[in-house]
Design a protein around this motif. Structure first.
Motif, PDB file in Angstrom:
ATOM      1  N   ILE A 222       0.910  -1.084   0.068  1.00  0.00           N
ATOM      2  CA  ILE A 222       0.132  -0.092   0.062  1.00  0.00           C
ATOM      3  C   ILE A 222       0.876   1.232  -0.057  1.00  0.00           C
ATOM      4  O   ILE A 222       0.661   2.164  -0.777  1.00  0.00           O
ATOM      5  CB  ILE A 222      -0.937  -0.039   1.240  1.00  0.00           C
ATOM      6  CG1 ILE A 222      -1.870  -1.118   1.389  1.00  0.00           C
ATOM      7  CG2 ILE A 222      -1.755   1.468   1.563  1.00  0.00           C
ATOM      8  CD1 ILE A 222      -2.681  -1.319   2.586  1.00  0.00           C
ATOM      9  N   MET A 223       1.788   1.128   0.997  1.00  0.00           N
ATOM     10  CA  MET A 223       2.588   2.545   1.017  1.00  0.00           C
ATOM     11  C   MET A 223       3.814   2.593  -0.515  1.00  0.00           C
ATOM     12  O   MET A 223       3.822   3.679  -0.506  1.00  0.00           O
ATOM     13  CB  MET A 223       3.596   2.345   2.227  1.00  0.00           C
ATOM     14  CG  MET A 223       2.996   2.184   3.440  1.00  0.00           C
ATOM     15  SD  MET A 223       3.912   2.048   4.917  1.00  0.00           S
ATOM     16  CE  MET A 223       5.142   3.445   5.110  1.00  0.00           C
ATOM     17  N   ALA A 224       4.102   1.553  -0.985  1.00  0.00           N
ATOM     18  CA  ALA A 224       4.678   1.384  -2.209  1.00  0.00           C
ATOM     19  C   ALA A 224       3.955   2.306  -3.084  1.00  0.00           C
ATOM     20  O   ALA A 224       4.512   2.940  -4.135  1.00  0.00           O
ATOM     21  CB  ALA A 224       5.328   0.222  -2.612  1.00  0.00           C
ATOM     22  N   ARG A 225       2.675   2.080  -3.319  1.00  0.00           N
ATOM     23  CA  ARG A 225       1.688   2.716  -4.243  1.00  0.00           C
ATOM     24  C   ARG A 225       1.432   3.980  -3.860  1.00  0.00           C
ATOM     25  O   ARG A 225       0.697   4.779  -4.577  1.00  0.00           O
ATOM     26  CB  ARG A 225       0.729   1.694  -4.495  1.00  0.00           C
ATOM     27  CG  ARG A 225       0.973   0.386  -5.233  1.00  0.00           C
ATOM     28  CD  ARG A 225      -0.273  -0.335  -5.503  1.00  0.00           C
ATOM     29  NE  ARG A 225      -1.498  -0.626  -4.411  1.00  0.00           N
ATOM     30  CZ  ARG A 225      -1.299  -1.534  -3.765  1.00  0.00           C
ATOM     31  NH1 ARG A 225      -0.258  -2.550  -3.897  1.00  0.00           N
ATOM     32  NH2 ARG A 225      -1.993  -1.771  -2.549  1.00  0.00           N
ATOM     33  N   GLY A 226       1.611   4.525  -2.785  1.00  0.00           N
ATOM     34  CA  GLY A 226       1.134   5.739  -2.095  1.00  0.00           C
ATOM     35  C   GLY A 226      -0.088   5.821  -1.818  1.00  0.00           C
ATOM     36  O   GLY A 226      -0.672   6.814  -1.572  1.00  0.00           O
ATOM     37  N   GLY A 227      -0.943   4.583  -1.403  1.00  0.00           N
ATOM     38  CA  GLY A 227      -1.989   4.648  -0.959  1.00  0.00           C
ATOM     39  C   GLY A 227      -2.293   4.742   0.557  1.00  0.00           C
ATOM     40  O   GLY A 227      -1.250   5.014   1.280  1.00  0.00           O
ATOM     41  N   LEU A 228      -3.123   4.534   1.140  1.00  0.00           N
ATOM     42  CA  LEU A 228      -3.569   4.734   2.544  1.00  0.00           C
ATOM     43  C   LEU A 228      -3.620   3.358   3.192  1.00  0.00           C
ATOM     44  O   LEU A 228      -4.398   2.541   2.966  1.00  0.00           O
ATOM     45  CB  LEU A 228      -4.715   5.489   3.133  1.00  0.00           C
ATOM     46  CG  LEU A 228      -4.635   7.233   2.496  1.00  0.00           C
ATOM     47  CD1 LEU A 228      -5.858   7.864   3.167  1.00  0.00           C
ATOM     48  CD2 LEU A 228      -3.603   7.784   3.295  1.00  0.00           C
ATOM     49  N   VAL A 229      -2.969   2.964   4.277  1.00  0.00           N
ATOM     50  CA  VAL A 229      -3.001   1.730   5.140  1.00  0.00           C
ATOM     51  C   VAL A 229      -4.211   2.120   5.946  1.00  0.00           C
ATOM     52  O   VAL A 229      -4.793   3.011   6.062  1.00  0.00           O
ATOM     53  CB  VAL A 229      -1.864   1.844   6.136  1.00  0.00           C
ATOM     54  CG1 VAL A 229      -1.993   0.772   7.113  1.00  0.00           C
ATOM     55  CG2 VAL A 229      -0.478   1.875   5.567  1.00  0.00           C
ATOM     56  N   PRO A 230      -5.183   0.739   5.870  1.00  0.00           N
ATOM     57  CA  PRO A 230      -6.756   0.756   6.668  1.00  0.00           C
ATOM     58  C   PRO A 230      -6.761   1.875   7.852  1.00  0.00           C
ATOM     59  O   PRO A 230      -5.605   1.653   8.793  1.00  0.00           O
ATOM     60  CB  PRO A 230      -6.711  -0.482   6.784  1.00  0.00           C
ATOM     61  CG  PRO A 230      -5.962  -1.351   5.767  1.00  0.00           C
ATOM     62  CD  PRO A 230      -4.741  -0.494   5.581  1.00  0.00           C
ATOM     63  N   ASP A 231      -7.591   2.615   8.029  1.00  0.00           N
ATOM     64  CA  ASP A 231      -7.741   3.501   9.313  1.00  0.00           C
ATOM     65  C   ASP A 231      -7.626   2.548  10.514  1.00  0.00           C
ATOM     66  O   ASP A 231      -7.045   3.148  11.387  1.00  0.00           O
ATOM     67  CB  ASP A 231      -9.162   4.092   9.071  1.00  0.00           C
ATOM     68  CG  ASP A 231      -9.244   4.899   8.080  1.00  0.00           C
ATOM     69  OD1 ASP A 231      -8.368   5.593   7.783  1.00  0.00           O
ATOM     70  OD2 ASP A 231     -10.510   5.214   7.638  1.00  0.00           O
ATOM     71  N   GLU A 232      -8.275   1.274  10.813  1.00  0.00           N
ATOM     72  CA  GLU A 232      -8.306   0.709  11.774  1.00  0.00           C
ATOM     73  C   GLU A 232      -6.888   0.355  12.342  1.00  0.00           C
ATOM     74  O   GLU A 232      -6.418   0.305  13.412  1.00  0.00           O
ATOM     75  CB  GLU A 232      -8.959  -0.755  11.624  1.00  0.00           C
ATOM     76  CG  GLU A 232     -10.246  -0.714  11.187  1.00  0.00           C
ATOM     77  CD  GLU A 232      -9.927  -0.707   9.674  1.00  0.00           C
ATOM     78  OE1 GLU A 232     -10.314   0.214   9.087  1.00  0.00           O
ATOM     79  OE2 GLU A 232      -9.832  -1.670   9.229  1.00  0.00           O
ATOM     80  N   VAL A 233      -6.030  -0.029  11.318  1.00  0.00           N
ATOM     81  CA  VAL A 233      -4.705  -0.604  11.500  1.00  0.00           C
ATOM     82  C   VAL A 233      -3.697   0.654  12.110  1.00  0.00           C
ATOM     83  O   VAL A 233      -3.195   0.631  13.002  1.00  0.00           O
ATOM     84  CB  VAL A 233      -4.000  -1.014  10.301  1.00  0.00           C
ATOM     85  CG1 VAL A 233      -2.521  -1.276  10.371  1.00  0.00           C
ATOM     86  CG2 VAL A 233      -4.776  -2.117   9.723  1.00  0.00           C
ATOM     87  N   VAL A 234      -3.720   1.805  11.368  1.00  0.00           N
ATOM     88  CA  VAL A 234      -3.166   2.982  11.941  1.00  0.00           C
ATOM     89  C   VAL A 234      -3.569   3.344  13.016  1.00  0.00           C
ATOM     90  O   VAL A 234      -2.602   3.849  14.140  1.00  0.00           O
ATOM     91  CB  VAL A 234      -3.153   4.225  10.816  1.00  0.00           C
ATOM     92  CG1 VAL A 234      -2.099   4.938  11.157  1.00  0.00           C
ATOM     93  CG2 VAL A 234      -3.193   3.635   9.280  1.00  0.00           C
ATOM     94  N   THR A 235      -5.042   3.366  13.361  1.00  0.00           N
ATOM     95  CA  THR A 235      -5.535   3.981  14.911  1.00  0.00           C
ATOM     96  C   THR A 235      -4.822   2.974  15.801  1.00  0.00           C
ATOM     97  O   THR A 235      -4.661   3.502  16.982  1.00  0.00           O
ATOM     98  CB  THR A 235      -7.010   3.854  14.653  1.00  0.00           C
ATOM     99  OG1 THR A 235      -7.351   4.856  13.626  1.00  0.00           O
ATOM    100  CG2 THR A 235      -7.589   4.190  16.094  1.00  0.00           C
ATOM    101  N   ALA A 236      -4.999   1.599  15.444  1.00  0.00           N
ATOM    102  CA  ALA A 236      -4.337   0.625  16.502  1.00  0.00           C
ATOM    103  C   ALA A 236      -2.959   1.132  16.941  1.00  0.00           C
ATOM    104  O   ALA A 236      -2.611   1.146  18.158  1.00  0.00           O
ATOM    105  CB  ALA A 236      -4.618  -0.884  16.114  1.00  0.00           C
ATOM    106  N   ILE A 237      -2.302   1.467  16.129  1.00  0.00           N
ATOM    107  CA  ILE A 237      -0.561   2.027  16.369  1.00  0.00           C
ATOM    108  C   ILE A 237      -0.565   3.055  16.960  1.00  0.00           C
ATOM    109  O   ILE A 237       0.072   3.211  18.055  1.00  0.00           O
ATOM    110  CB  ILE A 237      -0.038   2.098  15.128  1.00  0.00           C
ATOM    111  CG1 ILE A 237       0.007   0.773  14.153  1.00  0.00           C
ATOM    112  CG2 ILE A 237       1.406   2.443  15.389  1.00  0.00           C
ATOM    113  CD1 ILE A 237       0.758   1.002  12.759  1.00  0.00           C
ATOM    114  N   VAL A 238      -1.572   4.118  16.767  1.00  0.00           N
ATOM    115  CA  VAL A 238      -1.571   5.311  17.474  1.00  0.00           C
ATOM    116  C   VAL A 238      -1.916   5.072  18.996  1.00  0.00           C
ATOM    117  O   VAL A 238      -1.495   5.723  19.792  1.00  0.00           O
ATOM    118  CB  VAL A 238      -2.302   6.412  16.705  1.00  0.00           C
ATOM    119  CG1 VAL A 238      -2.619   7.738  17.573  1.00  0.00           C
ATOM    120  CG2 VAL A 238      -1.706   6.764  15.277  1.00  0.00           C
TER     121      VAL A 238
END
Ligand code: ADP
Ligand code: ZN
Length: 222
Positions: A52-68
């Motif tokens: 996802i990052m290599a394409r410049g897209g967004l990682v799913p909201d739940e995944v990033v929110t869990a990290i934060v």
């Protein structure tokens, strides 16, 4: 207190975030840095995010929110923290209000023209070890290709390739720019002129922040 840094890729929020962290002592939490580390370490999360990052897209909201959520629960965040790269969607902003509501919130929005964004990103080199950010012409390291801070070999980010940059700017315009209206209504939203050298932008930012923090706490903070 929390500081939310908004801005397009290349707007300088990473560089400014690091300068604010040094000057004010709040830890900077960069979801991009946390995700890149997970990719480097090959964790399950990293494997999910890599393409996802290599394409410049967004990682799913739940995944990033869990990290934060996990990161802001650490003791160094109790007095305040700086978010760099999160929230990036309205859904993330709503999630943030749930996982850590009731905090005073200042939103700094770094405003930079598209031409400057492209120019900055095309010369950017970064330290994969400590996250320090350089630019081939605007801010070259003292020794070519080596990090001034930790000595590691500098690299261009793969997603700074021209066609991926265009995609990241497109994603910013459609998914993240609407956060400005969201926060204008809900928080202390402060646009910052992000053009020019980082030192100049920092002077503007610090003047703004000093005023805000004084207003919040009834006395000078630095
Ligand atoms: P930039 O702001 O320069 O694009 P970042 O380092 O903030 O760079 O982010 C790099 C990549 O990490 C993004 O393009 C995206 O794929 C992913 N990412 C970072 N933060 C988030 C987020 N809050 N939500 C979704 N994806 C994210
Ligand atoms: Zn380094």
């Amino acid at each position: 207190m929390r500081l939310i840094l908004l801005g397009a890729p290349g707007s300088g929020k990473g560089t400014l975030g690091a300068m604010i962290e040094r000057a004010y002592g709040f830890p900077r939490i960069s979801t991009g840095d946390l995700l890149r580390r997970a990719v480097r370490e090959g964790t399950p999360l990293g494997r999910q995010a890599e393409g996802i990052m290599a394409r410049g897209g967004l990682v799913p909201d739940e995944v990033v929110t869990a990290i934060v959520r996990e990161r802001i629960a650490e003791p160094d965040c109790r007095a305040g923290y700086i978010l760099d790269g999160y929230p990036r969607t309205i859904a993330q902003a709503e999630a943030l209000a749930v996982i850590d509501g009731g905090r005073r919130e200042i939103v700094l929005s770094f405003e930079v023209s598209v031409e400057s964004l492209v120019e900055r990103l095309s010369g950017r080199i970064v330290c994969p070890a400590c996250g320090a950010i350089y630019h081939l012409t605007r801010k070259p390291p003292a020794k070519p290709d080596l990090c001034d801070v930790c000595g590691a070999a500098l690299q261009a980010r793969k997603d700074d390739a021209a066609e991926i940059v265009r995609e990241r700017i497109r994603v910013y315009e459609s998914a993240t720019a609407p956060l400005k209206a969201f926060y204008r209504e809900r928080s202390d939203f402060r646009p910052v002129d992000g053009e020019g050298a980082a030192d100049e932008v920092f002077v503007r930012t610090a003047a703004l922040l000093d005023g805000e923090l004084r207003r919040a706490e009834g006395g000078p903070v630095r």
